[in-house]
Design a protein around this motif. Structure first.
Motif, PDB file in Angstrom:
ATOM      1  N   GLU A 100       1.141  -1.227  -0.123  1.00 23.20           N
ATOM      2  CA  GLU A 100       0.651   0.466  -0.147  1.00 23.20           C
ATOM      3  C   GLU A 100       0.661   1.438  -0.094  1.00 23.20           C
ATOM      4  O   GLU A 100       0.420   2.400  -0.553  1.00 23.20           O
ATOM      5  CB  GLU A 100      -0.702   0.115   1.482  1.00 23.20           C
ATOM      6  CG  GLU A 100      -1.910   1.046   1.288  1.00 23.20           C
ATOM      7  CD  GLU A 100      -2.925   0.617   2.625  1.00 23.20           C
ATOM      8  OE1 GLU A 100      -3.813   2.115   2.972  1.00 23.20           O
ATOM      9  OE2 GLU A 100      -3.189   0.491   3.287  1.00 23.20           O
ATOM     10  N   ILE A 101       1.967   1.152   1.023  1.00 23.11           N
ATOM     11  CA  ILE A 101       3.302   2.280   1.172  1.00 23.11           C
ATOM     12  C   ILE A 101       3.605   2.793  -0.500  1.00 23.11           C
ATOM     13  O   ILE A 101       3.764   3.592  -1.728  1.00 23.11           O
ATOM     14  CB  ILE A 101       3.521   2.381   2.072  1.00 23.11           C
ATOM     15  CG1 ILE A 101       3.323   2.140   3.692  1.00 23.11           C
ATOM     16  CG2 ILE A 101       4.749   3.317   1.796  1.00 23.11           C
ATOM     17  CD1 ILE A 101       3.637   1.835   4.344  1.00 23.11           C
ATOM     18  N   LEU A 160       3.512   5.635  -2.936  1.00 24.21           N
ATOM     19  CA  LEU A 160       4.544   6.522  -3.461  1.00 24.21           C
ATOM     20  C   LEU A 160       4.282   6.965  -4.914  1.00 24.21           C
ATOM     21  O   LEU A 160       5.056   7.282  -5.698  1.00 24.21           O
ATOM     22  CB  LEU A 160       5.706   6.189  -2.830  1.00 24.21           C
ATOM     23  CG  LEU A 160       6.219   6.034  -1.407  1.00 24.21           C
ATOM     24  CD1 LEU A 160       7.332   4.577  -1.662  1.00 24.21           C
ATOM     25  CD2 LEU A 160       6.298   7.207  -1.238  1.00 24.21           C
ATOM     26  N   LEU A 161       4.189   5.573  -5.515  1.00 23.03           N
ATOM     27  CA  LEU A 161       3.653   5.328  -7.153  1.00 23.03           C
ATOM     28  C   LEU A 161       2.593   5.899  -7.958  1.00 23.03           C
ATOM     29  O   LEU A 161       3.558   7.318  -8.747  1.00 23.03           O
ATOM     30  CB  LEU A 161       3.567   4.343  -7.489  1.00 23.03           C
ATOM     31  CG  LEU A 161       4.893   2.772  -7.578  1.00 23.03           C
ATOM     32  CD1 LEU A 161       4.500   1.361  -7.704  1.00 23.03           C
ATOM     33  CD2 LEU A 161       5.809   3.317  -8.336  1.00 23.03           C
ATOM     34  N   SER A 162       1.854   6.465  -6.762  1.00 26.45           N
ATOM     35  CA  SER A 162       1.034   6.929  -7.292  1.00 26.45           C
ATOM     36  C   SER A 162       1.431   9.258  -7.185  1.00 26.45           C
ATOM     37  O   SER A 162       0.916   9.853  -8.496  1.00 26.45           O
ATOM     38  CB  SER A 162      -0.624   6.910  -6.692  1.00 26.45           C
ATOM     39  OG  SER A 162      -1.753   8.103  -6.619  1.00 26.45           O
ATOM     40  N   ALA A 163       1.910   8.924  -6.505  1.00 27.53           N
ATOM     41  CA  ALA A 163       2.169  10.882  -5.907  1.00 27.53           C
ATOM     42  C   ALA A 163       3.242  10.620  -7.053  1.00 27.53           C
ATOM     43  O   ALA A 163       3.410  11.829  -8.021  1.00 27.53           O
ATOM     44  CB  ALA A 163       2.644  10.051  -4.433  1.00 27.53           C
ATOM     45  N   ILE A 215      -0.412   9.622 -11.072  1.00 25.67           N
ATOM     46  CA  ILE A 215      -1.774   8.446 -11.494  1.00 25.67           C
ATOM     47  C   ILE A 215      -2.614   8.200 -10.269  1.00 25.67           C
ATOM     48  O   ILE A 215      -2.395   8.380  -9.199  1.00 25.67           O
ATOM     49  CB  ILE A 215      -1.029   7.126 -12.162  1.00 25.67           C
ATOM     50  CG1 ILE A 215      -0.291   6.657 -13.226  1.00 25.67           C
ATOM     51  CG2 ILE A 215      -2.014   6.230 -12.361  1.00 25.67           C
ATOM     52  CD1 ILE A 215       0.618   6.041 -13.105  1.00 25.67           C
ATOM     53  N   ARG A 216      -4.123   8.675 -10.620  1.00 24.85           N
ATOM     54  CA  ARG A 216      -4.916   7.941  -9.194  1.00 24.85           C
ATOM     55  C   ARG A 216      -4.440   7.224  -8.613  1.00 24.85           C
ATOM     56  O   ARG A 216      -4.956   6.559  -9.405  1.00 24.85           O
ATOM     57  CB  ARG A 216      -6.538   8.156 -10.340  1.00 24.85           C
ATOM     58  CG  ARG A 216      -6.867   9.630 -10.687  1.00 24.85           C
ATOM     59  CD  ARG A 216      -8.148   9.930 -11.380  1.00 24.85           C
ATOM     60  NE  ARG A 216      -8.432  11.289 -11.175  1.00 24.85           N
ATOM     61  CZ  ARG A 216      -9.254  11.921 -10.743  1.00 24.85           C
ATOM     62  NH1 ARG A 216      -9.789  12.229  -9.355  1.00 24.85           N
ATOM     63  NH2 ARG A 216      -9.220  13.375 -10.717  1.00 24.85           N
ATOM     64  N   ARG A 224      -5.919   0.969  -7.764  1.00 26.79           N
ATOM     65  CA  ARG A 224      -6.514   0.069  -6.790  1.00 26.79           C
ATOM     66  C   ARG A 224      -7.356  -0.781  -7.280  1.00 26.79           C
ATOM     67  O   ARG A 224      -7.866  -1.760  -7.455  1.00 26.79           O
ATOM     68  CB  ARG A 224      -7.308   0.714  -5.687  1.00 26.79           C
ATOM     69  CG  ARG A 224      -6.101   0.351  -4.612  1.00 26.79           C
ATOM     70  CD  ARG A 224      -6.494   1.886  -3.568  1.00 26.79           C
ATOM     71  NE  ARG A 224      -5.564   1.511  -2.375  1.00 26.79           N
ATOM     72  CZ  ARG A 224      -6.079   2.396  -1.497  1.00 26.79           C
ATOM     73  NH1 ARG A 224      -6.758   3.518  -1.012  1.00 26.79           N
ATOM     74  NH2 ARG A 224      -5.350   3.056  -0.592  1.00 26.79           N
ATOM     75  N   ALA A 225      -8.373  -0.389  -8.066  1.00 28.47           N
ATOM     76  CA  ALA A 225      -9.062  -0.328  -9.603  1.00 28.47           C
ATOM     77  C   ALA A 225      -8.709  -1.355 -10.491  1.00 28.47           C
ATOM     78  O   ALA A 225      -9.284  -2.649 -10.733  1.00 28.47           O
ATOM     79  CB  ALA A 225     -10.408   0.190  -9.454  1.00 28.47           C
TER      80      ALA A 225
END
Length: 465
Positions: A268-269, A273-276, A280-281, A286-287
């Motif tokens: 999850e962490i 980090l990848l999202s930030a 990317i949303r 997650r979906a």
């Protein structure tokens, strides 16, 4: 049934002068010590080489430590340090006899084969000093292990004894043998050097940069030995802010950072980090609904992210003792620069305590000690109580820190996170967040406004929206 150790009962009596293994002479090399001092008395360059390796405490023979200290005093004052000047300085201070006299100083210079090898001799002396400290630490650890009743050496919980034993070994490996006290005169010049260095950098961050321009301008970065509390109500973004700071330090500045997470898993962490980093949303990740462009953005950022010295530990039910042991190893092996603990209220001591408040107070004290011991900033994430929700003004206050007043007392800095749109979705300041610096031991308290992009799992400076 009593158990008696009778291994030595039938041992033959010792002859006069005979020693048992426990009475052996500590590790030392007097010839190497003499060669170091002889080289320093012959060559100014040798002094410069040796001071990078040795301290006064590294010498086994007190007379050698005295001569070394005198040489350093003359060298630091810009005076020549040879047999004549050192003898004169020792005589002036009434210490020439304790150093062996002028004749012994001449012996030191005649004993050294060449001053060019002084740094090599210094390494031998340093290694023997480490071995002596190891023997001393081992003796103290034995005393801890045999410690009996409460209040005696070694008394107390087993976990505490193990932690103290680890600390003893850590101090040996770090060679932290300086005195606990330092006279003010010796602190002035290093402090002036630090002030000058900050000015020469144009006021840029000297500590671990946070990635937020206004926060870095206020704090000059997070500094070694500081304990920083980041607190908010659930869902406001306290963990996201701490991850942002860790991400900036490790990815942007290549500073080794460790996240001890009792709340989120490693996956999850990493996803956050990848999202930030790739913008990317998080919901799409997650979906499993990422677009082709999303995948390309991740690939472009993957190289820099994978090189980041960021360590994540999501072990369940971690105690403070385990965190300290792991942090010590990271400091030794990877030159750790910052620790993030997420989050405080999930920690447990694993032993009986009178109250939760007392337990959190102990955690707070241990975190501050950890920051000072390892010389790194420690960011501790904490929850606030329900105070903000019960007030008309929802802005959090220092008194809202949950479970212990020790947190605000021990912390060097307390950052309270507030999002106006967390309370009213149609708030005129929707999309903004306030970082309320409620306590700042080394500067003013203020409020810094930033933008929140929680769909990307990050905060940014307002100008970067």
């Amino acid at each position: 049934m009593a158990v008696v150790d009778d291994r030595w009962q039938d041992a033959p009596p010792r002859e006069p002068g005979e020693s048992r293994p426990f009475e052996r002479q500590p590790p030392q090399d007097l010839a190497a010590e003499q060669s170091v001092l002889g080289g320093m008395l012959l060559s100014k360059d040798a002094i410069a080489d040796v001071v990078e390796t040795l301290t006064t405490a590294d010498f086994y023979k007190p007379a050698h430590a005295l001569v070394f200290d005198t040489i350093l005093g003359l060298y630091a004052g810009g005076e020549p340090a040879d047999v004549v000047t050192v003898a004169a300085e020792l005589d002036r201070s009434g210490s020439l006899g304790r150093a062996g006299g002028s004749v012994y100083l001449h012996t030191l210079t005649s004993a050294v084969p060449t001053a060019a090898n002084a740094s090599f001799y210094a390494q031998i002396v340093a290694e023997k000093a480490v071995l002596r400290r190891l023997v001393e630490a081992g003796t103290r650890i034995v005393q801890l292990g045999y410690g009996g009743n409460e209040g005696q050496v070694g008394g107390g919980e087993v976990d505490e004894i193990v932690d103290r034993a680890q600390a003893e070994i850590y101090e040996v490996t770090e060679r932290r043998t300086t005195e606990d006290y330092v006279v003010l005169e010796e602190l002035l010049q290093p402090t002036m050097d630090e002030i000058d260095a900050i000015a020469s950098r144009g006021g840029q961050s000297a500590g671990v940069p946070t990635g937020f321009a206004d926060l870095d301008a206020l704090t000059n970065g997070f500094h070694p030995g500081q304990m920083i509390i980041v607190a908010a109500r659930p869902g406001v973004g306290k963990s996201t802010l701490a991850l942002d700071i860790a991400r900036n330090a490790s990815v942007k500045h290549k500073m080794a950072t460790c996240i001890f997470s009792l709340e989120m898993s490693k996956t999850e962490i990493t996803m956050r980090l990848l999202s930030a980093e790739a913008q990317i949303r998080l919901a799409h990740m997650r979906a499993g609904t990422m677009s082709e462009q999303d995948w390309q953005r991740i690939v472009r950022r993957m190289s820099e992210i994978s090189d980041a010295p960021l360590f994540i530990d999501d072990s369940p039910n971690m105690t403070m003792m385990e965190i300290r042991a792991k942090a010590r190893r990271l400091k030794q092996r990877n030159d750790l620069k910052m620790i993030v603990l997420d989050y405080l209220q999930l920690m447990t001591s694993g032993k009986k305590v009178e109250s939760r408040q007392q337990e959190v107070s102990e955690f707070s004290r241990q975190m501050k000690l950890l920051a000072k011991e390892l010389e790194v900033p420690v960011i501790a994430i904490s929850q606030l109580n329900r105070g903000p929700e019960q007030r008309t003004d929802k802005r959090p206050m220092l008194s809202d820190l949950r479970e212990s007043g020790s947190l605000e007392q021990d912390a060097d800095m307390v950052i309270l996170v507030n999002r106006p749109d967390a309370w009213e979705s149609d708030d005129p300041r929707a999309g903004e967040a306030d970082l309320i610096i409620a306590k700042h031991r080394n500067g003013p308290t203020t409020t810094i406004s930033v933008a929140h992009q929680l769909h990307y799992s990050r905060f940014t400076d307002l100008a970067q929206q």
